[in-house]
Write a protein that holds these residues in place. Structure first.
Motif: not given
Length: 262
Positions: A23-34
């Protein structure tokens, strides 16, 4: 009676330890993209370090605001673990707010309820239109608590058009019989005051969502809220306490459609 095992989710989910880092890895990547697209920012809603929320913006004007409140038995996690679960509502045109809050035993559950109300008001000041609430586990409890009469100012409460508590804790009294109550510090008075099943049935449409493969007590907790409020209870077959939220990341999923009202 010791109910610790009855409310222990991870011990009964294969590969449970793998979920939080994933979850944490996917969340960080998502925040970076947005963030690169200028569609992510963090906002304070109070003076404490954890009194902050992340706000994710859709492409174009937002239809309204979805607020997701995380779980963790009021004892663990923060908003940074769940960012990618905003994807479904964002794709459907909604802005999404995800607050952090202080954790037990530093504060009591009643204080967390007040913090989430403050976070909701802060997010509502940023995004116009209807508000939809969802939360998972302890977060399901917290969004259900937002429907208590008088908890929110009327100008915010009147904008709420739907609530989807996912695997919520609706009666806190059984948790007094678990080992985790050493951190929660629930007593009878607070357990009663903080139990959504003790609130008047809301006028806002509510759909309770729970995984079919969850611990029996979570199916009970979902049913109790449905019975108390006369609202729908959806049992999502084949899903357990950790993957029942996966549909939030997909705009076309039944769970995401329930959250956005589509």
């Amino acid at each position: 009676m010791d109910l610790s095992d009855a409310y222990a989710n991870a011990a009964h989910i294969p590969g449970a330890a793998d979920f939080p880092p994933r979850w944490s890895a996917a969340a960080e990547a998502f925040r970076t993209e947005l963030a690169e697209e200028g569609r992510f920012r963090s906002l304070a809603y109070g003076s404490g370090a954890r009194e902050a929320l992340d706000l994710f913006l859709p492409e174009g004007e937002a239809t309204g605001l979805v607020v997701f409140v995380h779980g963790g038995y009021w004892l663990r996690f923060d908003r940074s673990v769940w960012s990618h679960f905003a994807a479904g509502a964002l794709a459907a045109g909604w802005a999404v707010a995800m607050p952090s809050y202080d954790l037990c035993p530093d504060v009591r559950i009643s204080e967390i309820t007040r913090q989430v109300a403050a976070a909701l008001c802060r997010a509502a000041a940023e995004i116009a239109g209807p508000i939809r609430l969802t939360g998972h586990s302890a977060g399901g409890h917290l969004v259900a608590r937002m429907l208590a009469p008088g908890l929110l100012p009327e100008q915010v409460a009147s904008r709420i058009t739907g609530v989807v508590p996912i695997s919520p804790l609706s009666d806190l009294r059984p948790l007094m019989q678990t080992e985790m109550n050493a951190g929660l510090k629930l007593d009878e008075a607070e357990a009663l005051a903080e139990s959504p099943i003790r609130q008047p049935a809301p006028r806002v449409p509510v759909t309770v969502w729970v995984g079919g493969d969850e611990r029996p007590v979570f199916l009970d907790q979902a049913r109790w809220l449905g019975e108390a409020w006369g609202c729908d209870v959806v049992i999502d077959a084949g899903l357990h306490h950790f993957d029942v939220i996966d549909g939030l990341a997909e705009a076309g999923s039944p769970l995401c459609k329930a959250v956005t009202g589509d």
